[in-house]
Scaffold this active site. Sequence first.
Site, PDB file in Angstrom:
ATOM      1  N   GLY A  86       0.766  -1.244   0.000  1.00  0.00           N
ATOM      2  CA  GLY A  86       0.000   0.000   0.000  1.00  0.00           C
ATOM      3  C   GLY A  86       0.796   1.293   0.000  1.00  0.00           C
ATOM      4  NE  ARG A 137     -12.496 -13.011 -13.425  1.00  0.00           N
ATOM      5  CZ  ARG A 137     -11.813 -12.501 -14.439  1.00  0.00           C
ATOM      6  NH1 ARG A 137     -10.915 -11.560 -14.226  1.00  0.00           N
ATOM      7  NH2 ARG A 137     -12.018 -12.919 -15.661  1.00  0.00           N
ATOM      8  CG  MET A 178      -1.406  -7.156  -7.107  1.00  0.00           C
ATOM      9  SD  MET A 178      -0.707  -6.060  -8.379  1.00  0.00           S
ATOM     10  CE  MET A 178       0.321  -7.229  -9.254  1.00  0.00           C
ATOM     11  CG  LEU A 183     -11.140  -4.833 -11.501  1.00  0.00           C
ATOM     12  CD1 LEU A 183     -10.982  -3.326 -11.378  1.00  0.00           C
ATOM     13  CD2 LEU A 183     -11.943  -5.398 -10.333  1.00  0.00           C
ATOM     14  CG  ASN A 219      -4.168   0.019 -12.933  1.00  0.00           C
ATOM     15  OD1 ASN A 219      -4.004  -0.201 -11.734  1.00  0.00           O
ATOM     16  ND2 ASN A 219      -3.533  -0.667 -13.877  1.00  0.00           N
ATOM     17  CG  HIS A 262       1.244  -1.453 -15.687  1.00  0.00           C
ATOM     18  ND1 HIS A 262       0.876  -2.699 -15.202  1.00  0.00           N
ATOM     19  CD2 HIS A 262       2.280  -1.667 -16.528  1.00  0.00           C
ATOM     20  CE1 HIS A 262       1.658  -3.609 -15.741  1.00  0.00           C
ATOM     21  NE2 HIS A 262       2.517  -3.025 -16.546  1.00  0.00           N
ATOM     22  CG  ASP A 271      -9.726  -0.500 -21.889  1.00  0.00           C
ATOM     23  OD1 ASP A 271      -9.170  -1.401 -21.218  1.00  0.00           O
ATOM     24  OD2 ASP A 271      -9.319  -0.160 -23.014  1.00  0.00           O
ATOM     25  CD  GLU A 303       4.271   2.530  -9.209  1.00  0.00           C
ATOM     26  OE1 GLU A 303       3.257   2.358  -8.500  1.00  0.00           O
ATOM     27  OE2 GLU A 303       4.953   1.584  -9.632  1.00  0.00           O
TER      28      GLU A 303
HETATM   29  C1  GAR Z   1       3.009  -0.712  -7.629  1.00  0.00           C
HETATM   30  O1  GAR Z   1       4.280  -0.755  -8.227  1.00  0.00           O
HETATM   31  C2  GAR Z   1       1.918  -0.686  -8.683  1.00  0.00           C
HETATM   32  O2  GAR Z   1       2.281   0.034  -9.824  1.00  0.00           O
HETATM   33  C3  GAR Z   1       1.780  -2.143  -8.991  1.00  0.00           C
HETATM   34  O3  GAR Z   1       1.868  -2.790  -7.749  1.00  0.00           O
HETATM   35  C4  GAR Z   1       2.712  -2.011  -6.895  1.00  0.00           C
HETATM   36  C5  GAR Z   1       1.970  -1.786  -5.611  1.00  0.00           C
HETATM   37  O4  GAR Z   1       2.808  -1.284  -4.627  1.00  0.00           O
HETATM   38  N1  GAR Z   1       0.560  -2.445  -9.647  1.00  0.00           N
HETATM   39  C6  GAR Z   1       0.443  -3.433 -10.513  1.00  0.00           C
HETATM   40  O5  GAR Z   1       1.344  -4.171 -10.832  1.00  0.00           O
HETATM   41  C7  GAR Z   1      -0.958  -3.590 -11.087  1.00  0.00           C
HETATM   42  N2  GAR Z   1      -0.958  -4.553 -12.117  1.00  0.00           N
HETATM   43  P1  GAR Z   1       2.211  -0.817  -3.237  1.00  0.00           P
HETATM   44  O6  GAR Z   1       1.395  -1.984  -2.676  1.00  0.00           O
HETATM   45  O7  GAR Z   1       3.387  -0.505  -2.396  1.00  0.00           O
HETATM   46  O8  GAR Z   1       1.347   0.387  -3.485  1.00  0.00           O
END
Ligand code: GAR
Length: 208
Positions: free
Chosen positions: A16, A69, A94, A97, A111, A113, A145, A178
């Site tokens: 998180g 799901r 993860m 959807l 989102n 990525h 999408d 990010e």
């Molecule tokens: C982040 O790097 C995010 O971009 C990625 O998971 C990590 C979460 O980190 N998301 C994906 O790979 C989605 N497919 P966090 O739990 O420390 O926020």
Amino acid sequence: MAEQKQRLGILASGRGTDLQSIIDAVARDEIHADIAIVLSDNPDAYAIERAKKAGIQAVCVNRKEYADRKSFEEVLVKELRDAGVTLVVLAGFMRILTPYFVRSFPGHILNIHPALLPSFPGAHAHRDVLAYGVKISGCTVHFVDEGTDSGPIIAQRSVPVLDDDTEETLGARVLIQEHMLYPQVIELFCGGRLQVEGRHVRILPPKK
Ligand code: GAR
């Protein structure tokens, strides 16, 4: 008349840190929105603790407790609706959807990525980046999408890939970007500054 504040519903599966960057940006008044609820599919997600520490309603909808799901997503949608969510923010969520979920919040799901889409979509971006041997990676914020990591791209940041990188060192370098980029994009959305034309997202100037 002042515009209604967006109500964010943030979905996270793990530690998180992206969620934390959004919580901090709201607290600093850099995002003009309220975080209505944090949802996780994983009972062990540290994201739930982060939300609780910040006094935000946090609910675990454990995917393992649902047969399929659809029934899992119905609960997610209900929680988001009950909390009055107007913008869904996927922050390290993860699970893929289904169209049912995406159609429940059309044009209102973001989102992040950890790669430069459309390269390296999916759940193992850093591994795939290192295996391919590209020299630059980064992160992408996009509208969601009905495909996987395929929606209109809003913003990207790049980082170098170093010869001795591991998934962890590259991931840490990308995360720094990010944590800056996602709050900025959420604020652009909340300020009504994202205009979508097909695959193209224009960033409009600030409103006077
Ligand atoms: C982040 O790097 C995010 O971009 C990625 O998971 C990590 C979460 O980190 N998301 C994906 O790979 C989605 N497919 P966090 O739990 O420390 O926020």
